[in-house]
Design a protein around this motif. Structure first.
Motif, mmCIF file in Angstrom:
data_model
loop_
_atom_site.group_PDB
_atom_site.id
_atom_site.type_symbol
_atom_site.label_atom_id
_atom_site.label_comp_id
_atom_site.label_asym_id
_atom_site.label_seq_id
_atom_site.Cartn_x
_atom_site.Cartn_y
_atom_site.Cartn_z
ATOM 1 N N GLU A 290 0.830 -1.206 0.000
ATOM 2 C CA GLU A 290 0.000 0.000 0.000
ATOM 3 C C GLU A 290 0.863 1.255 0.000
ATOM 4 O O GLU A 290 0.607 2.218 -0.735
ATOM 5 N N SER A 291 1.900 1.251 0.844
ATOM 6 C CA SER A 291 2.812 2.402 0.891
ATOM 7 C C SER A 291 3.551 2.557 -0.434
ATOM 8 O O SER A 291 3.737 3.671 -0.934
ATOM 9 N N GLN A 292 3.965 1.432 -1.006
ATOM 10 C CA GLN A 292 4.674 1.466 -2.282
ATOM 11 C C GLN A 292 3.785 1.989 -3.405
ATOM 12 O O GLN A 292 4.248 2.720 -4.288
ATOM 13 N N SER A 293 2.512 1.637 -3.354
ATOM 14 C CA SER A 293 1.599 2.100 -4.394
ATOM 15 C C SER A 293 1.434 3.615 -4.335
ATOM 16 O O SER A 293 1.368 4.284 -5.373
ATOM 17 N N LEU A 294 1.371 4.171 -3.119
ATOM 18 C CA LEU A 294 1.236 5.625 -2.989
ATOM 19 C C LEU A 294 2.511 6.352 -3.393
ATOM 20 O O LEU A 294 2.470 7.467 -3.901
ATOM 21 N N THR A 295 3.659 5.684 -3.163
ATOM 22 C CA THR A 295 4.946 6.340 -3.434
ATOM 23 C C THR A 295 5.342 6.254 -4.902
ATOM 24 O O THR A 295 5.787 7.239 -5.485
ATOM 25 N N TYR A 296 5.164 5.036 -5.493
ATOM 26 C CA TYR A 296 5.680 4.821 -6.843
ATOM 27 C C TYR A 296 4.572 4.744 -7.904
ATOM 28 O O TYR A 296 4.710 5.292 -8.981
ATOM 29 N N ILE A 339 6.764 2.603 -17.215
ATOM 30 C CA ILE A 339 6.293 2.744 -15.833
ATOM 31 C C ILE A 339 5.168 1.764 -15.543
ATOM 32 O O ILE A 339 5.141 1.105 -14.503
ATOM 33 N N VAL A 340 4.241 1.634 -16.497
ATOM 34 C CA VAL A 340 3.112 0.712 -16.306
ATOM 35 C C VAL A 340 3.590 -0.732 -16.214
ATOM 36 O O VAL A 340 3.134 -1.503 -15.358
ATOM 37 N N ARG A 341 4.534 -1.130 -17.103
ATOM 38 C CA ARG A 341 5.041 -2.506 -17.070
ATOM 39 C C ARG A 341 5.753 -2.805 -15.758
ATOM 40 O O ARG A 341 5.583 -3.879 -15.173
ATOM 41 N N ASN A 342 6.573 -1.867 -15.293
ATOM 42 C CA ASN A 342 7.288 -2.070 -14.026
ATOM 43 C C ASN A 342 6.308 -2.219 -12.862
ATOM 44 O O ASN A 342 6.440 -3.127 -12.027
ATOM 45 N N ASN A 343 5.331 -1.306 -12.815
ATOM 46 C CA ASN A 343 4.352 -1.377 -11.732
ATOM 47 C C ASN A 343 3.505 -2.639 -11.820
ATOM 48 O O ASN A 343 3.179 -3.254 -10.802
ATOM 49 N N SER A 344 3.172 -3.040 -13.060
ATOM 50 C CA SER A 344 2.397 -4.263 -13.245
ATOM 51 C C SER A 344 3.183 -5.488 -12.775
ATOM 52 O O SER A 344 2.636 -6.401 -12.143
ATOM 53 N N GLY A 345 4.487 -5.515 -13.063
ATOM 54 C CA GLY A 345 5.328 -6.621 -12.609
ATOM 55 C C GLY A 345 5.411 -6.690 -11.100
ATOM 56 O O GLY A 345 5.346 -7.779 -10.502
ATOM 57 N N ILE A 346 5.539 -5.517 -10.454
ATOM 58 C CA ILE A 346 5.602 -5.478 -8.993
ATOM 59 C C ILE A 346 4.301 -6.002 -8.387
ATOM 60 O O ILE A 346 4.298 -6.793 -7.432
ATOM 61 N N ILE A 347 3.176 -5.555 -8.968
ATOM 62 C CA ILE A 347 1.869 -5.998 -8.457
ATOM 63 C C ILE A 347 1.685 -7.491 -8.655
ATOM 64 O O ILE A 347 1.185 -8.198 -7.778
#
Length: 477
Positions: A290-296, A339-347
């Motif tokens: 949750e914190s990571q989602s708000l930050t990145y 950015i979307v691919r990186n965030n999608s991979g993290i999720i």
């Protein structure tokens, strides 16, 4: 004095069929789950008798708790069926004893047995399962014993390739022997050839001994300082002994600590501790996400909104992109996609980890309830079997066995179905494991009530007469 004799009579009627049924059921489960399932893993590996006896003993002990409910059910049906068939139950009831008084000695035995089963499941079974699983793993990882065939290269010994042209009639002398030694990991640098030879093993079977006669040994020596410089060494021998290690063919014991992370190998307090630890880690991981989602994930958008409030309003997205030059537009889109691919991979990774942790928690909680449910299953199935025996009034291995198998299969199938739902996360583990008992509870109460009132619910003639009377009433009407 009369009650003591009654207690002895009831226990003598119940314990022998219970013990026999337990032994037979454990033997059948042992054949299906161990011998037949893993037979291919035992054959052709040169296992010691002591290792097989140890594995079979562990497996036999581990199967016992699962067979006790079946033994209780069948033993109680046979015991009370025999007593009813021989009019012993009728004699006891005519003397003023109720069915509950007659069942009391066997019930006390079942309660003590349920307590012992819990102690066994909680303290003994985890250790036995751990040792059994470790030994079975080691046996399955052991390579089969070597079998060198004539005229075919044998390369299942690590770092060696062997070929035997032919064997003598009594198999003690080998001819046209080729040995390629790759133990230096420098390629095919050592080769041996012999006209004849004999094969044996060391006393502890840790090495293969080739006694070669009338042959040659060739070795290509590579200079460590300059790999291009090589020399050839040739040895002509009358007799040469070659030892080939067989470490991969011996049973190697693995440390048990590698396997003690399963719920089957822990007691209920250890399961509670491990489950709580996983839940705490899972909670921390969710908060970090949750914190990571708000930050990145939404950081740039939030920063842009905050900046727009201080300076100027945000530009609409399509207006902004229309104002860009082609090269800037391409870079902007590629940057957004990155950015979307990186965030999608993290999720995706985080979701996979969370799912794995939830499955671990479900597995541990399921094993926690399994250790307790089987104890109550013994008590409940006794209240199914004893009344059934009193009602059907048949002993021996005929109808009682059929009825017992039917009820046990129903209980087993329902248990497995609900357990699968638990592992799939559809229902909580406590609901899945206790649901079969809740389903069988009304059945046990109904059967006990009918048996206490001498109801003949399995008497076909009663239903036949009921149907005849029903049709007569319809004809009159």
């Amino acid at each position: 004095m009369f009650l003591k004799k009654l207690h002895k009579l009831t226990l003598k009627a119940f314990i022998p069929p219970f013990v026999v049924t337990l032994f037979v059921s454990v033997f059948l489960f042992f054949l299906v789950e161990v011998v037949i399932t893993y037979l291919d893993d035992f054959l052709g590996k040169g296992l010691r008798t002591s290792d097989l006896v140890q594995l079979f003993t562990y497996a036999w002990i581990a199967i016992v708790p699962r067979c006790i409910p079946l033994a209780v059910l069948l033993g109680s049906i046979m015991a009370f069926g025999n007593m009813a068939e021989n009019y012993e139950l009728a004699a006891m009831k005519s003397s003023g004893l109720s069915l509950f008084s007659i069942m009391k000695p066997a019930l006390v035995f079942i309660l003590l047995l349920a307590g012992l089963v819990f102690m066994f499941n909680n303290y003994v079974l985890p250790i036995v399962t751990l040792k059994s699983s470790t030994l079975l793993w080691d046996i399955r990882q052991t390579k089969p014993t070597f079998a060198i065939k004539e005229g075919i290269f044998y390369n299942k010994i690590e770092n060696y390739a062997l070929r035997v042209g032919s064997k003598s009639e009594n198999k003690d002398t080998l001819k046209e022997i080729y040995i390629y030694d790759h133990s230096l990991h420098l390629g095919n640098t050592i080769q041996m050839y012999a006209h004849t030879g004999k094969l044996s093993t060391t006393a502890d079977t840790s090495a293969l001994i080739f006694t070669l006669r009338d042959g040659n040994r060739y070795e290509e020596i590579i200079d460590n300082r300059d790999s291009k410089k090589r020399s050839m060494s040739q040895l002509n021998f009358k007799q040469l002994q070659v030892n080939i290690p067989l470490e991969d063919f011996k049973l190697k014991r693995t440390e048990e600590e590698r396997f003690n992370n399963s719920g089957e190998m822990l007691n209920i307090w250890q399961i509670d501790s491990v489950s709580d630890s996983i839940e705490r880690k899972l909670s921390r991981r969710i908060k970090e996400l949750e914190s990571q989602s708000l930050t990145y994930f939404f950081g740039r958008t939030a920063a842009a909104i905050q900046t727009s409030k201080n300076k100027k309003e945000l530009t609409r997205v399509h207006i902004f992109y229309d104002s860009l030059k082609p090269d800037d537009y391409t870079r902007c889109v590629q940057n957004a996609m990155t950015i979307v691919r990186n965030n999608s991979g993290i999720i995706e990774v985080s979701g996979s980890n969370i799912k794995g942790s939830n499955e671990e928690i479900i597995s541990f909680k399921t094993e926690w309830h399994k250790k307790i449910v089987v104890c109550f299953a013994c008590i409940l199935l006794f209240f199914v079997g004893a009344p059934l025996g009193a009602i059907i009034k048949k002993g021996g291995l005929g109808l009682p066995v059929v009825v017992a198998v039917f009820f046990y299969l129903a209980y087993f199938i329902i248990t497995e179905a609900f357990t699968s739902l638990s592992y799939d996360g559809i229902i909580p583990p406590w609901q899945a494991l206790w649901a079969p008992l809740a389903i069988f509870m009304p059945v046990s109460v109904f059967l006990t009530y009918k048996a206490a009132n001498d109801s003949s619910i399995f008497d076909v003639s009663i239903y036949y007469m009921w149907l005849i009377n029903l049709f007569k009433k319809k004809k009159i009407a």
